[in-house]
Design a protein around this motif. Structure first.
Motif, PDB file in Angstrom:
ATOM      1  N   LEU A 213       0.907  -1.134  -0.019  1.00 18.39           N
ATOM      2  CA  LEU A 213       0.083  -0.103   0.140  1.00 18.39           C
ATOM      3  C   LEU A 213       0.947   1.333  -0.027  1.00 18.39           C
ATOM      4  O   LEU A 213       0.392   2.233  -0.285  1.00 18.39           O
ATOM      5  CB  LEU A 213      -1.037  -0.131   0.975  1.00 18.39           C
ATOM      6  N   GLY A 214       2.020   1.231   0.341  1.00 11.65           N
ATOM      7  CA  GLY A 214       2.724   2.449   0.234  1.00 11.65           C
ATOM      8  C   GLY A 214       3.083   3.311   1.435  1.00 11.65           C
ATOM      9  O   GLY A 214       3.090   2.708   2.731  1.00 11.65           O
ATOM     10  N   GLY A 215       2.494   4.530   1.290  1.00 12.41           N
ATOM     11  CA  GLY A 215       2.490   5.299   2.715  1.00 12.41           C
ATOM     12  C   GLY A 215       3.701   6.216   2.347  1.00 12.41           C
ATOM     13  O   GLY A 215       4.112   6.752   1.291  1.00 12.41           O
ATOM     14  N   LYS A 216       3.659   7.167   3.275  1.00 12.95           N
ATOM     15  CA  LYS A 216       4.831   8.445   3.522  1.00 12.95           C
ATOM     16  C   LYS A 216       6.012   7.731   4.043  1.00 12.95           C
ATOM     17  O   LYS A 216       6.345   7.916   5.181  1.00 12.95           O
ATOM     18  CB  LYS A 216       4.166   9.468   4.223  1.00 12.95           C
ATOM     19  N   SER A 217       7.115   7.738   2.943  1.00 12.36           N
ATOM     20  CA  SER A 217       8.219   6.977   3.482  1.00 12.36           C
ATOM     21  C   SER A 217       9.517   8.267   3.779  1.00 12.36           C
ATOM     22  O   SER A 217       9.669   8.573   2.817  1.00 12.36           O
ATOM     23  CB  SER A 217       8.808   5.932   2.321  1.00 12.36           C
ATOM     24  N   PRO A 218       9.730   8.242   4.995  1.00 14.05           N
ATOM     25  CA  PRO A 218      10.646   9.543   5.610  1.00 14.05           C
ATOM     26  C   PRO A 218      11.855   9.014   4.951  1.00 14.05           C
ATOM     27  O   PRO A 218      12.495   7.799   5.041  1.00 14.05           O
ATOM     28  CB  PRO A 218      10.490   9.622   6.765  1.00 14.05           C
ATOM     29  N   ALA A 219      12.871  10.000   4.876  1.00 13.83           N
ATOM     30  CA  ALA A 219      14.488   9.948   4.745  1.00 13.83           C
ATOM     31  C   ALA A 219      15.058  10.881   5.884  1.00 13.83           C
ATOM     32  O   ALA A 219      14.545  11.955   6.109  1.00 13.83           O
ATOM     33  CB  ALA A 219      14.898  10.398   3.409  1.00 13.83           C
ATOM     34  N   ILE A 220      15.569  10.145   6.731  1.00 13.24           N
ATOM     35  CA  ILE A 220      16.232  10.646   8.028  1.00 13.24           C
ATOM     36  C   ILE A 220      17.841  10.852   7.489  1.00 13.24           C
ATOM     37  O   ILE A 220      18.731  10.037   7.365  1.00 13.24           O
ATOM     38  CB  ILE A 220      16.121   9.977   9.121  1.00 13.24           C
ATOM     39  N   TYR A 251       9.459  12.507   2.266  1.00 12.85           N
ATOM     40  CA  TYR A 251       9.757  13.672   2.985  1.00 12.85           C
ATOM     41  C   TYR A 251      11.135  13.611   3.637  1.00 12.85           C
ATOM     42  O   TYR A 251      11.610  12.365   3.996  1.00 12.85           O
ATOM     43  CB  TYR A 251       8.671  14.325   4.019  1.00 12.85           C
ATOM     44  N   VAL A 252      11.860  14.734   3.812  1.00  9.07           N
ATOM     45  CA  VAL A 252      13.223  14.492   4.552  1.00  9.07           C
ATOM     46  C   VAL A 252      13.321  15.229   5.752  1.00  9.07           C
ATOM     47  O   VAL A 252      12.707  16.309   6.012  1.00  9.07           O
ATOM     48  CB  VAL A 252      14.337  15.520   3.582  1.00  9.07           C
ATOM     49  N   LEU A 253      13.645  14.530   6.898  1.00  6.16           N
ATOM     50  CA  LEU A 253      14.217  15.059   8.151  1.00  6.16           C
ATOM     51  C   LEU A 253      15.555  15.313   8.392  1.00  6.16           C
ATOM     52  O   LEU A 253      16.408  14.309   8.209  1.00  6.16           O
ATOM     53  CB  LEU A 253      13.382  14.237   9.284  1.00  6.16           C
TER      54      LEU A 253
END
Length: 451
Positions: A213-220, A251-253
């Motif tokens: 299903l995917g979703g919001k995959s973050p990059a830290i 998104y990137v943190l």
């Protein structure tokens, strides 16, 4: 169409009854046909996908849609004999000399509902695992990729009988009827919203499902990370297929003190990797493009700093607030929020406060931090210092957790996903179990530590 669906399904059920356990050679031969179909018609595949998108990089099509499929088939054919072997199970000493084995058994008819973003590979990849496990397959391609759907419907009957592999074309009503069939297993790749409906439909038949299903995959980006190295990997992952990838960094943190350096590195990586429209990809259709434009416009209206290098390159949105749609929804496009946080603990807390993503990307060489991320976060996959490429490792399971899906496949994990791991018990001619049959003897129960 419902009658056609049912008749095809019953034909496949009958084929399974006639050949419930295909041999190793039969399974390898079916996989070989998948490979030949993909190789011989790769130019047709490229043209059909480009026709569906309007504009899509041929190089990326060959990398993501063709090369990955052929690699997976080769790996599966090589390893299949090992996966099919019965595995000995350990036996409690009280039951010796009995023996036990675990034997993979084909499930039967597997349904596959494929998405539009990688319309060839995400239709064929599940079929690879299903055929390896000895099943037959019914495929429902996405109606949002009509050219590749038509190509699948044209090519598959040239290489497979309807009883082995069939294609069902159609829109939403057909998809609903498809998911309502009593499959032995159903795999769906797509949005969480549609995935919920598929799961509910399958539940009426107690059909087991795999949902991707995917979703919001973050990059830290951690304090010790090389921002240029991190930016290059993030832009690669976001730029592939114009961000229309379920495992694209969403998104990137980054620590606030390094935010400006991260923005500069991302801007330079975009300029280097996406200098023009040569390898560009469009949104799948006007409706999706309008959705992406609305996300960007809302962020701009709320005062976010926007860095846009062109219509086909990742566009940076700096420090958007949590209530904006770009932070509430899976983006599935070129928008890339970049958010400053106080420290790595705040980054981990930010991720953990949201639904579990399909992938979590972390840029750090700190072994202690890597261990912390392994133990204190949840995601379908955890990837260090890279994006996307874990999907190209056929021995790794691919799947989500929680909101990003259930179940995994690829390689042996896919083989077992589409198999019933059947427990087999073999009693010996002189069973020790006679000692625990009535009439019970208290002294013997104590000796055996059973009472």
């Amino acid at each position: 169409m419902k009658r056609d669906l049912t008749s095809v399904f019953h034909a496949q059920q009958h084929a399974v009854e006639q050949a419930p356990y295909p041999s190793l050679s039969t399974r390898r031969e079916r996989l070989g046909r998948l490979a030949r179909m993909t190789k011989r018609h790769q130019h047709d595949i490229v043209r059909a996908i480009q026709a569906d998108f309007g504009k899509r990089s041929e190089t990326e099509i060959r990398l993501a849609e063709i090369s990955g499929v052929l690699q997976a088939i080769g790996y599966t054919r090589l390893q299949l004999w090992r996966w099919m072997r019965p595995r000995r199970a350990s036996m409690p000493w009280r039951l010796l000399p009995a023996k036990a084995h675990i034997v993979p058994q084909p499930l039967g008819v597997v349904g596959v509902m494929a998405p539009w973003n990688y319309p060839w590979s995400l239709a064929i990849m599940p079929a690879i695992d299903a055929f390896a496990a000895g099943n037959v397959v019914m495929l429902k391609p996405s109606e949002h990729a009509p050219h590749i759907s038509a190509l699948l419907a044209k090519l598959i009957p040239q290489y497979f009988t309807e009883e082995e592999f069939s294609v069902i074309e159609g829109g939403v009503e057909v998809a609903e009827a498809f998911s309502a069939l009593p499959f032995d297993h159903l795999l769906f790749t797509g949005s969480s919203q549609v995935g919920r409906r598929v799961a509910l439909s399958a539940a009426a038949n107690l059909t087991p499902v795999t949902l991707e299903l995917g979703g919001k995959s973050p990059a830290i980006v951690a304090a010790d990370a090389d921002v240029d190295r991190a930016a290059a990997a993030i832009v690669f992952g976001k730029g592939m297929n114009a961000g229309q990838t379920c495992i694209a960094p969403d998104y990137v943190l980054v620590e606030s003190r390094r935010l400006d350096a991260m923005i500069k590195a991302l801007t330079q990586a975009i300029a280097h990797q996406r200098p023009n429209d040569k390898d560009a990809t469009s949104a799948i259709n006007e409706r999706h493009q309008q959705h992406l434009d609305n996300l960007l416009e809302e962020a701009r209206d709320h005062g976010c700093r926007i860095i846009d290098a062109g219509p086909h390159a990742p566009v940076l949105i700096i420090d958007p607030t949590h209530d904006l749609a770009v932070m509430r929804e899976e983006i599935f496009g070129r928008c890339l929020p970049v958010i400053g946080v106080k420290n790595i603990d705040d980054a981990i807390a930010y991720v953990n406060a949201r639904p579990h993503p399909l992938a979590l990307y972390a840029f750090t060489d700190d072994k202690a931090l890597q261990l912390t991320l392994r133990q204190h976060t949840h995601s379908g996959a955890l990837v260090f210092n890279e994006t996307l490429l874990h999907h190209a490792v056929p021995s790794l399971p691919f799947g989500g957790v929680g909101e990003s899906g259930m179940g995994s496949y690829h390689g042996r994990h896919g083989f077992e996903r589409f198999s019933h791991l059947r427990g087999i018990f073999y009693q010996s001619k002189r069973p020790s179990s006679r000692l625990i049959r009535p009439p019970y003897r208290r002294w013997l129960m104590k000796l055996l530590r059973l009472g």
